[in-house]
Write a protein that holds these residues in place. Structure first.
Motif, PDB file in Angstrom:
ATOM      1  N   ASP A   1       0.942  -1.287  -0.012  1.00  0.00           N
ATOM      2  CA  ASP A   1       0.038   0.091   0.112  1.00  0.00           C
ATOM      3  C   ASP A   1       1.025   1.381  -0.093  1.00  0.00           C
ATOM      4  N   LEU A   2       0.513   2.001  -0.908  1.00  0.00           N
ATOM      5  CA  LEU A   2       1.518   3.371  -1.158  1.00  0.00           C
ATOM      6  C   LEU A   2       1.584   4.132   0.115  1.00  0.00           C
ATOM      7  N   ALA A   3       0.142   4.458   0.679  1.00  0.00           N
ATOM      8  CA  ALA A   3       0.117   5.159   1.755  1.00  0.00           C
ATOM      9  C   ALA A   3       0.908   4.664   2.956  1.00  0.00           C
ATOM     10  N   GLU A   4       0.729   3.478   3.206  1.00  0.00           N
ATOM     11  CA  GLU A   4       1.512   2.867   4.366  1.00  0.00           C
ATOM     12  C   GLU A   4       3.232   2.859   4.044  1.00  0.00           C
ATOM     13  N   LEU A   5       3.538   2.414   2.940  1.00  0.00           N
ATOM     14  CA  LEU A   5       4.796   2.771   2.464  1.00  0.00           C
ATOM     15  C   LEU A   5       5.453   4.223   2.632  1.00  0.00           C
ATOM     16  N   ALA A   6       4.655   5.164   2.168  1.00  0.00           N
ATOM     17  CA  ALA A   6       4.970   6.777   2.449  1.00  0.00           C
ATOM     18  C   ALA A   6       5.001   6.844   4.011  1.00  0.00           C
ATOM     19  N   ASP A   7       3.937   6.534   4.551  1.00  0.00           N
ATOM     20  CA  ASP A   7       4.228   6.691   6.013  1.00  0.00           C
ATOM     21  C   ASP A   7       5.538   6.134   6.887  1.00  0.00           C
ATOM     22  N   GLY A   8       5.907   5.008   6.460  1.00  0.00           N
ATOM     23  CA  GLY A   8       6.946   4.327   7.082  1.00  0.00           C
ATOM     24  C   GLY A   8       8.414   5.164   6.538  1.00  0.00           C
ATOM     25  N   LEU A   9       8.223   5.674   5.289  1.00  0.00           N
ATOM     26  CA  LEU A   9       9.719   6.320   4.929  1.00  0.00           C
ATOM     27  C   LEU A   9       9.522   7.933   5.277  1.00  0.00           C
TER      28      LEU A   9
ATOM     29  N   THR B   1       7.396  10.164   4.125  1.00  0.00           N
ATOM     30  CA  THR B   1       7.126  11.110   2.901  1.00  0.00           C
ATOM     31  C   THR B   1       5.778  10.947   2.512  1.00  0.00           C
ATOM     32  N   THR B   2       5.421  11.644   1.477  1.00  0.00           N
ATOM     33  CA  THR B   2       3.805  11.859   1.046  1.00  0.00           C
ATOM     34  C   THR B   2       3.740  10.607   0.086  1.00  0.00           C
ATOM     35  N   PRO B   3       2.317  10.263  -0.146  1.00  0.00           N
ATOM     36  CA  PRO B   3       1.980   9.369  -1.151  1.00  0.00           C
ATOM     37  C   PRO B   3       2.294   9.609  -2.615  1.00  0.00           C
ATOM     38  N   ASP B   4       2.295  11.166  -2.807  1.00  0.00           N
ATOM     39  CA  ASP B   4       2.524  11.620  -4.116  1.00  0.00           C
ATOM     40  C   ASP B   4       4.064  11.525  -4.506  1.00  0.00           C
ATOM     41  N   HIS B   5       4.957  11.592  -3.605  1.00  0.00           N
ATOM     42  CA  HIS B   5       6.196  11.683  -3.761  1.00  0.00           C
ATOM     43  C   HIS B   5       6.565  10.067  -4.131  1.00  0.00           C
TER      44      HIS B   5
END
Length: 499
Positions: A179-187, A189-193
């Motif tokens: 899931d891109l949102a969970e991946l972005a939160d773990g890194l 950064t933002t989902p758009d990035h």
């Protein structure tokens, strides 16, 4: 009635599975690879076992009526002119004539000149002795392949960190399941990035990676080929109609004619739905047959065990006698005797296993000789009971022998279980037919049907009955579906589109 203890003497019969019997059954059902690994373990564990270069001593196959039990037929000439017993790779002249002899091996394994004559590379010490695996080029993993591209296309450290996380999130087929949102939160950064980095990764080679659905995977490959137009987009949006072969509906949805739709579907079939599977794949391991079969110049067939799959071990009686004399304690003597009995039983079990495989294989060849002469049309119905009754063994023994055992024939390499097929009754009292042969006949009829006259299941039943095969329509449908052949309605749609 008063309850009181008492002693009763009863006589009963029961089958006791001794450790030796369990070992013999276990060895019988092992494949040649599993057997080699097991024997290697025993060689390391048991000091009284040693590897034999010339193979173990073997008695004649007494239970085969075709075998002539002459002592000379089990002897061969050594290089020094002496006579020695043949190793386990004996040949059985299975020409199905009463009293045919058992032939010895065609060459001596210790004879260097014979080894040179039989070497596929031409012989001599200059031939290539490398194994199959050593001749293969080293494969690059998918991760390494993508990391090399990421080092060129992604310059920013933040993008490389996101790219590395996305690469590690790929499944075995190359799809992105994270899931891109969970991946972005773990890194942090933002989902758009993450989405922007994903778009760059989706342009990596091979095309189709980092897709989140089959439709997106195929679309990425079409974009890479510059073939992603509105018609293709509509086709990918209706993949369920493609699976149903609803060509009439696809013509309306895509807004193209028959010729264009045919080309689009043909191009769709050239795409790879699992683009990552070309990486990280293990090298194909060739099947090593347990039994070799070849034509006998005098008629019939020659069936022999493959010497390369036969474990060559023996009991070191000289070492056993030496350590037995030097043993002092009771535990040492018990240890030596136990290992001697285990080693002796293992050698005996291996000999019995080889003999049983040879007997079962020879009987299979005898009963299915029509297949080797005429092909699959000559395959006759056969069950385990038929072989067991012919060689006077239990069905379970035949089942264990034929599991994971292969025979190399002039028609290819087959598992021994391949020759056991169900029977389809013959029409008007004719002989029964093999289910495998009937399936082959159904496929041949469908492959040869003209586009203007598609055969229905009922029509196939009528044709087969004229050929003497009594079969029900539902059986034809079951065999057709098992071979992934569509129904007559779907075949008519597909062939009318291709005209």
């Amino acid at each position: 009635m008063a309850m009181q203890p008492r002693l009763d003497l009863r006589q009963t019969q029961s089958l006791v599975m001794t450790p030796q019997l369990q070992q013999a059954i276990k060895l019988l059902q092992l494949s040649n690879i599993e057997l080699s690994a097991y024997v290697e373990q025993e060689l390391e564990r048991n000091p009284l076992l040693e590897r034999s270069e010339n193979g173990p001593d073997v008695a004649p196959v007494e239970s085969l009526p075709e075998v002539r039990r002459d002592a000379d037929s089990l002897l061969f000439d050594s290089p020094d002119g002496s006579r020695a017993e043949a190793p386990l790779d004996i040949e059985v002249n299975n020409s199905f004539d009463e009293g045919s002899p058992m032939e010895g091996p065609s060459y001596d394994p210790d004879d260097l000149t014979a080894w040179q004559r039989n070497d596929s590379g031409g012989g001599g010490f200059d031939s290539d002795d490398r194994s199959f695996e050593e001749t293969l080029a080293e494969q690059t993993s998918l991760r390494d392949h993508l990391l090399s591209q990421m080092g060129v296309d992604l310059a920013a450290p933040a993008e490389r960190m996101i790219g590395l996380a996305l690469i590690d999130s790929l499944d075995d087929a190359g799809y992105l399941r994270a899931d891109l949102a969970e991946l972005a939160d773990g890194l942090g950064t933002t989902p758009d990035h993450v989405e922007r980095v994903l778009v760059k990764l989706q342009r990596f080679d091979p095309a189709g990676l980092f897709a989140r659905s089959l439709q997106e995977c195929l679309a990425l490959q079409l974009k890479d080929r510059n073939r992603y137009d509105p018609a293709m987009e509509a086709l990918l949006a209706n993949l369920d109609m493609v699976a149903r072969r609803d060509f009439t509906g696809l013509l309306k949805v895509c807004g193209v004619d028959n010729e264009d739709l045919q080309e689009m579907i043909a191009e769709l079939r050239t795409l790879d739905p699992k683009p990552a599977q070309q990486f990280d794949g293990q090298s194909a391991q060739p099947v090593t047959p347990d039994v070799l079969m070849r034509v006998n110049p005098e008629g019939g067939w020659i069936v022999e065990l493959n010497p390369e799959t036969l474990p060559r071990v023996l009991v070191n009686n000289r070492y056993y006698a030496k350590v037995s004399r030097s043993a002092r304690s009771k535990d040492d003597k018990a240890f030596i005797n136990e290992n001697f009995q285990t080693a002796s039983w293992l050698v005996k079990s291996l000999d019995q296993r080889a003999t049983t495989i040879l007997k079962v294989s020879s009987e299979l060849v005898r009963q299915q000789h029509g297949f080797f002469e005429r092909g699959i049309q000559g395959l006759r119905p056969l069950i385990l009971r038929d072989i067991a009754a012919a060689i006077e063994m239990h069905e379970s023994t035949v089942s264990r022998v034929t599991s994971n055992k292969y025979i190399a024939t002039p028609r290819g390499i087959f598992e021994l279980k391949y020759f056991f097929t169900q029977a389809i009754a013959g029409a008007d009292g004719a002989d029964a037919h093999s289910a495998e042969a009937v399936r082959h006949r159904i496929k041949s009829l469908i492959d040869a049907e003209p586009p203007a006259k598609i055969l229905s299941d009922d029509a196939i039943v009528d044709i087969l009955k004229k050929d003497g095969i009594d079969i029900a329509r539902r059986t034809v449908a079951k065999y057709r579906e098992g071979m992934k052949i569509p129904s007559s309605v779907q075949r008519r749609r597909e062939k009318s589109l291709m005209r």
